[in-house]
Design a protein around this motif. Structure first.
Motif, mmCIF file in Angstrom:
data_model
loop_
_atom_site.group_PDB
_atom_site.id
_atom_site.type_symbol
_atom_site.label_atom_id
_atom_site.label_comp_id
_atom_site.label_asym_id
_atom_site.label_seq_id
_atom_site.Cartn_x
_atom_site.Cartn_y
_atom_site.Cartn_z
ATOM 1 N N ILE A 302 0.845 -1.197 0.000
ATOM 2 C CA ILE A 302 0.000 0.000 0.000
ATOM 3 C C ILE A 302 0.882 1.250 0.000
ATOM 4 C CG2 ILE A 302 -1.761 1.305 1.231
ATOM 5 C CD1 ILE A 302 -2.822 -1.322 0.135
ATOM 6 N N LEU A 303 1.952 1.213 0.797
ATOM 7 C CA LEU A 303 2.872 2.350 0.850
ATOM 8 C C LEU A 303 3.540 2.572 -0.507
ATOM 9 C CD1 LEU A 303 2.975 3.663 3.599
ATOM 10 C CD2 LEU A 303 5.331 2.905 3.826
ATOM 11 N N ARG A 304 3.955 1.480 -1.136
ATOM 12 C CA ARG A 304 4.562 1.572 -2.471
ATOM 13 C C ARG A 304 3.561 2.161 -3.470
ATOM 14 N NH1 ARG A 304 8.164 -3.292 -4.070
ATOM 15 N NH2 ARG A 304 9.679 -1.967 -3.003
ATOM 16 N N LYS A 305 2.304 1.754 -3.352
ATOM 17 C CA LYS A 305 1.249 2.264 -4.237
ATOM 18 C C LYS A 305 1.053 3.769 -4.025
ATOM 19 C CE LYS A 305 -3.502 1.154 -5.618
ATOM 20 N NZ LYS A 305 -4.685 0.313 -5.321
ATOM 21 N N ILE A 306 1.073 4.213 -2.772
ATOM 22 C CA ILE A 306 0.929 5.634 -2.465
ATOM 23 C C ILE A 306 2.079 6.424 -3.077
ATOM 24 C CG2 ILE A 306 1.044 7.321 -0.566
ATOM 25 C CD1 ILE A 306 -0.509 5.269 1.142
ATOM 26 N N LEU A 307 3.295 5.908 -2.921
ATOM 27 C CA LEU A 307 4.465 6.606 -3.457
ATOM 28 C C LEU A 307 4.397 6.700 -4.977
ATOM 29 C CD1 LEU A 307 8.097 6.393 -2.304
ATOM 30 C CD2 LEU A 307 7.620 6.032 -4.712
ATOM 31 N N ARG A 308 4.013 5.614 -5.627
ATOM 32 C CA ARG A 308 3.948 5.623 -7.092
ATOM 33 C C ARG A 308 2.829 6.527 -7.600
ATOM 34 N NH1 ARG A 308 5.254 -0.797 -8.466
ATOM 35 N NH2 ARG A 308 7.474 -0.639 -7.970
ATOM 36 N N ARG A 309 1.722 6.562 -6.847
ATOM 37 C CA ARG A 309 0.633 7.467 -7.222
ATOM 38 C C ARG A 309 1.113 8.915 -7.110
ATOM 39 N NH1 ARG A 309 -4.201 10.085 -5.007
ATOM 40 N NH2 ARG A 309 -5.896 9.882 -6.517
ATOM 41 N N ALA A 310 1.845 9.221 -6.053
ATOM 42 C CA ALA A 310 2.369 10.571 -5.869
ATOM 43 C C ALA A 310 3.288 10.950 -7.026
ATOM 44 C CB ALA A 310 3.113 10.669 -4.535
ATOM 45 N N HIS A 311 4.168 10.045 -7.418
ATOM 46 C CA HIS A 311 5.093 10.363 -8.507
ATOM 47 C C HIS A 311 4.360 10.549 -9.834
ATOM 48 C CE1 HIS A 311 8.754 10.653 -10.791
ATOM 49 N NE2 HIS A 311 8.220 9.817 -11.662
ATOM 50 N N ARG A 312 3.313 9.757 -10.059
ATOM 51 C CA ARG A 312 2.547 9.915 -11.306
ATOM 52 C C ARG A 312 1.910 11.305 -11.384
ATOM 53 N NH1 ARG A 312 -1.620 7.640 -12.321
ATOM 54 N NH2 ARG A 312 -2.211 6.464 -10.473
ATOM 55 N N PHE A 313 1.470 11.811 -10.230
ATOM 56 C CA PHE A 313 0.892 13.154 -10.244
ATOM 57 C C PHE A 313 1.972 14.217 -10.381
ATOM 58 C CE2 PHE A 313 -2.927 10.993 -8.944
ATOM 59 C CZ PHE A 313 -3.930 11.783 -9.511
ATOM 60 N N ALA A 314 3.185 13.928 -9.922
ATOM 61 C CA ALA A 314 4.302 14.846 -10.158
ATOM 62 C C ALA A 314 4.592 14.944 -11.656
ATOM 63 C CB ALA A 314 5.546 14.370 -9.399
ATOM 64 N N GLN A 315 4.455 13.818 -12.359
ATOM 65 C CA GLN A 315 4.648 13.823 -13.809
ATOM 66 C C GLN A 315 3.671 14.762 -14.511
ATOM 67 O OE1 GLN A 315 4.175 9.576 -14.509
ATOM 68 N NE2 GLN A 315 6.355 9.357 -14.931
ATOM 69 N N LYS A 316 2.457 14.863 -13.959
ATOM 70 C CA LYS A 316 1.413 15.682 -14.582
ATOM 71 C C LYS A 316 1.755 17.178 -14.542
ATOM 72 C CE LYS A 316 -2.349 12.455 -13.407
ATOM 73 N NZ LYS A 316 -2.813 12.089 -14.739
ATOM 74 N N ILE A 317 2.643 17.556 -13.629
ATOM 75 C CA ILE A 317 3.055 18.969 -13.577
ATOM 76 C C ILE A 317 4.508 19.106 -14.038
ATOM 77 C CG2 ILE A 317 1.376 19.891 -11.953
ATOM 78 C CD1 ILE A 317 3.249 19.281 -9.664
ATOM 79 N N GLY A 318 4.931 18.167 -14.894
ATOM 80 C CA GLY A 318 6.205 18.306 -15.592
ATOM 81 C C GLY A 318 7.431 17.816 -14.870
ATOM 82 N N TYR A 319 7.263 17.127 -13.730
ATOM 83 C CA TYR A 319 8.417 16.645 -12.972
ATOM 84 C C TYR A 319 8.485 15.139 -13.144
ATOM 85 C CZ TYR A 319 12.041 17.714 -9.560
ATOM 86 O OH TYR A 319 13.255 17.930 -8.942
ATOM 87 N N GLU A 320 9.144 14.687 -14.233
ATOM 88 C CA GLU A 320 9.013 13.291 -14.652
ATOM 89 C C GLU A 320 10.160 12.387 -14.242
ATOM 90 O OE1 GLU A 320 8.056 12.857 -18.729
ATOM 91 O OE2 GLU A 320 6.381 14.259 -18.662
#
Length: 867
Positions: A302-320
């Motif tokens: 679950i923690l890994r899923k939270i972290l990956r979800r956070a990074h995917r949203f970072a990608q949406k604002i150009g931080y890939e």
């Protein structure tokens, strides 16, 4: 008055302390001995036993600000986070509790007084809901508090009746809602309707019934109070913010994201990535601080899923392609450190773990996306990505399904999620079946009904047991006895070996026990040989191989000492994640976020051996599970334990729940020696170690090697490392000289190569004695600089009876690696490489010469396509 998060939290706790409540600190997010929960998700979790009557509360009234997480299982708000104004993965629950002391009247009065007189909320904005059948609570709100009846609503069980489970303590509840104003949501007219206008602030649970197995309610002898108010929600109201995220708990994090990414935050849907990152960073920071780490299992997943979800949203604002979450941790710590000082102590550790995990995810996406795009192209015609492709990228490459779905949308593809879930179910079914039994045993012959498999192996290694059940296949038989001294494989410890003997037709039959497993409550002895067909119970003598068992006992007790030593040297976050215990050898997996230093390994080894030298007697006792935890016994949180557990105690150095076999005193282990420390998986390290005879054998072997080196080099033993370093430096210099010489030789040798031509392709060949592969590489570089036609270069370096071979091709028609493989059948060797260059070796010199005589035939096959 200006309200801050710290002031709101402190005011709540201070108020209830003034009302005679004991302030109980927040329990960790890792639930304390409660396998029914993934995370602590409510203020009452740590008081559960008091409410259930299993344990007497040490106080009548309590108050707390509890760390909570709802991101998995029944309570899961993850997908809503960032898109609503009030959902979070991590939040703080303010609560007050009564254990048979006060009830509805006092709970309602406390809540109303705090909200209106202390926090100063406008009374006219507060609405109340009560359970439809709870006249008592309704009347208190109307008659004693003075709420107009039009602002008191009676609702059903779904909204205002709380239950701990299908049976057990339960009761009506009363919720306090705050009217944010008609402009917030013109369509919602009152609480209980869908909408954003009325914000539920506080839930007061009146635990007054017990529900039996038939669903009937019975009054509890002791009536309890359990309340909960989200800090984030009351803070929003007190600060006049239009969202939980626009308070001092979140805005400093959002502002830091703005600074890092260079994009301005907006409070509409476009700001969702900022809100997701702020929320998820808080959740990750607190979870890791409490000893929960990203992994592939349970809470860690679950923690890994939270972290990956956070990074995917970072990608949406150009931080890939760079990690960002770890950079937000210091801001979270700065906001929360006054209430939770442990965050500051663990800040560096949290940052390192998050950064490494995010870097792995970024690397994984970069490696996997090209393959995924290929699958998207193939699926374009049908318009749907098949379930088996989704499963492969999820299971093999570790891509989350929602990430695959997001990328698929760009290709206009739908996902066959039904097919994916079917494959997941099949995999889980196979895993469950594999976990249940190691052998596929069928057609049991029952000789006698009744109890089986009493384990007496803690006290003895030899016993008489009655055979009451067996099964046979072509070369093995599976036997179950009324009692046995044989330890079945369990808890990482391998099964005992030994023999079983019994009388049959005036003969003594003896069978070797090769394995022992637990299956459906039975201890099954696996034997080799032709087992006779029996029709009635048979007594047998069961004898464990003493040497094998004692070796396992030494290793198992050493595992407990190792676990304790690791926690002392590395920190309390270290805990067991898996183990293997076999005679005088152990493998131990544990949570830790970086490789151990040599000094840490030495200190762990020293500590374990120190405890062995002290010859401490082991105390093995049986006690209630909760009592064991109260005395500090270590338990695997994923483990399943009964009411009574076996506790293995070694002074106060190590206390663990364990069903394995152990030595009587630590001195019986003899010696402990770490062999290896390495990574097992993400954030999981592995130690392999020897005990007893194997440890002694390893020391003797290494000492023998040291003595041989000493005999060869002479001098002082203590100075051997310096001498070897000096020799290595001399060899390095000689290698440099040799390289220079090879370079000069290569310039001369390039013109000595034999040359043949086949279909405009030059075949360059050369054999050289007394050199190595490095010379061939130098020569290849020289040829590459001087020749520009299509050619194939074949070079051999002959030394004694073997040779190295190098193949280089600058022709698009000839694959160097493929050509070397074909040459392998001539030279009794082979090799590999790329289309352009391949290296290998062989042992047949005559074959090498035959090869060169046939090289044009091989090239013809390559060039003309006759492969």
């Amino acid at each position: 008055m200006k309200w801050t998060a710290n002031k709101v939290r402190k005011t709540f706790l201070d108020y209830f302390k003034e009302q005679g409540h004991v302030h109980v600190p927040s329990s960790p997010l890792l639930p304390y001995a409660d396998p029914t929960l993934l995370f602590t998700n409510a203020g009452m979790n740590q008081f559960k036993d008091y409410f259930l009557g299993k344990k007497k509360a040490p106080f009548k009234r309590a108050t707390s600000c509890q760390k909570c997480m709802r991101a998995g299982g029944k309570h899961n708000d993850l997908d809503n986070v960032g898109f609503t104004k009030r959902h979070h993965t991590f939040f703080e629950m303010l609560g007050n509790f009564s254990f048979g002391d006060y009830f509805k009247k006092e709970a309602i009065r406390f809540a109303w007084e705090l909200l209106t007189e202390v926090y100063g909320l406008e009374k006219e904005r507060l609405w109340i809901t009560v359970y439809k059948g709870d006249d008592e609570a309704y009347n208190i709100w109307r008659d004693e508090i003075g709420i107009p009846k039009e602002r008191i609503l009676r609702l059903g069980e779904k909204d205002n009746f709380w239950e701990m489970g299908d049976t057990g303590p339960c009761g009506p509840s009363s919720e306090i809602h705050y009217d944010l104003g008609e402009e917030e949501d013109p369509n919602q007219k009152k609480p209980g309707e869908e909408g954003e206008r009325f914000l539920e602030l506080w839930n007061l649970v009146f635990m007054q019934y017990n529900r039996d197995d038939e669903g009937k309610l019975h009054p509890l002898p002791s009536k309890n109070i359990d309340t909960g108010m989200g800090l984030e929600r009351i803070l929003r109201v007190l600060q006049g913010a239009d969202s939980n995220f626009h308070t001092d708990l979140f805005m400093p994090i959002i502002e830091e994201i703005e600074r890092i990414v260079g994009v301005k935050y907006s409070s509409d849907e476009n700001g969702a990535p900022f809100r997701v990152l702020a929320d998820h960073t808080r959740a990750l920071t607190f979870a890791i601080s409490d000893g929960i780490y990203p992994s592939n299992y349970s809470r860690g997943y679950i923690l890994r899923k939270i972290l990956r979800r956070a990074h995917r949203f970072a990608q949406k604002i150009g931080y890939e392609d760079k990690p960002i979450i770890y950079r937000l941790v210091p801001v979270v710590v700065d906001i929360m450190k006054d209430a939770y000082p442990e965050l500051e102590e663990k800040k560096s550790e949290i940052e390192i773990i998050i950064k490494r995990e995010e870097e792995r995810f970024i690397d994984n996406i970069a490696r996997t996306l090209p393959k995924l795009r290929e699958e998207f192209e193939k699926a374009k015609e049908k318009g749907i990505l098949s379930g088996d492709v989704i499963f492969t990228f999820y299971d093999t490459f570790g891509l989350p399904v929602d990430l695959i779905e997001e990328y698929a949308e760009n290709y206009g593809l739908n996902l066959d999620l039904t097919g994916f879930h079917n494959l997941m179910a099949e995999q889980q079914s196979r895993a469950r079946k594999k976990k249940q039994t190691k052998y596929d045993i069928a057609n049991w012959t029952i000789l006698e009904e009744g109890p089986t498999s009493e384990f007496v192996g803690y006290e003895t290694m030899k016993a008489i047991g009655k055979l009451v059940k067996y099964s046979k296949d072509k070369d093995k038989a599976y036997l179950v006895f009324t009692k046995t001294p044989f330890y079945a494989e369990s808890g990482g410890q391998v099964a005992d070996k030994g023999y079983i003997e019994f009388e049959y037709n005036d003969k003594t039959l003896k069978f070797k026990v090769v394995d022992v497993q637990k299956t459906m409550g039975d201890i099954v002895h696996v034997i080799e040989g032709d087992f006779p067909k029996l029709k009635e119970p048979k007594e047998a003598v069961l004898t464990v191989n003493e040497e094998h068992r004692k070796g396992s006992m030494r290793a198992h007790t050493a595992t407990h000492l190792l676990h304790a030593a690791l926690r002392e040297v590395l920190g309390s976050h270290t805990r067991q994640e898996g183990s293997l215990v076999e005679p005088d050898r152990l493998r131990f997996d544990f949570l830790h976020f970086k490789s151990m230093t040599s000094s840490e390994l030495q200190e762990v080894e020293r500590l374990v051996n120190e405890k062995i030298i002290e010859n401490i007697p082991l105390e093995i006792t049986y006690m209630p599970y909760k009592e064991a935890l109260n005395i500090g016994a270590m338990a695997l949180f994923e483990g399943k334990y009964g009411e009574t557990v076996r506790v293995v105690k070694i002074n106060n150095f190590s206390i663990e729940l364990c069903g394995g076999t152990h030595v009587k005193r630590t001195g019986d282990i003899g010696l402990f020696k770490i062999v290896k420390e390495e990574a097992s998986s993400s954030n999981i390290r592995r130690i392999e170690a020897y005990t007893g005879k194997k440890a002694i054998g390893l020391i003797q072997h290494k000492t023998e090697i040291l003595e041989k080196i000493h005999a060869l080099l002479g001098g002082n033993v203590d100075k051997l490392p310096m001498r070897i370093e000096k020799l290595q430096e001399e060899m390095r210099k000689k290698d440099e000289e040799k390289d220079k010489l090879y370079g000069k030789m290569a310039k001369l040798a390039k013109d000595s190569l034999s040359v043949h031509v086949y279909k405009d392709i030059s075949i360059l060949y050369g054999e050289f004695d007394g050199v190595d592969i490095r010379f061939l590489r130098k020569l290849m570089d020289e040829v590459k600089q001087s020749r520009h036609e299509e050619y194939v270069l074949i070079l051999a370096a002959i030394r004694d009876k073997s040779f190295n071979i190098l193949v280089y091709s600058n022709s698009p028609k000839i694959d160097a690696s493929h050509l070397l493989k074909k040459m392998g059948r001539f030279i009794k060797g082979g090799g590999g490489g790329t289309k352009q260059k391949a290296e290998g070796g062989g042992k047949d010199l005559e074959g090498l010469h035959r090869l060169m005589n046939n090289i044009e035939v091989i090239l013809k096959e390559e060039v003309d396509g006759h492969i």
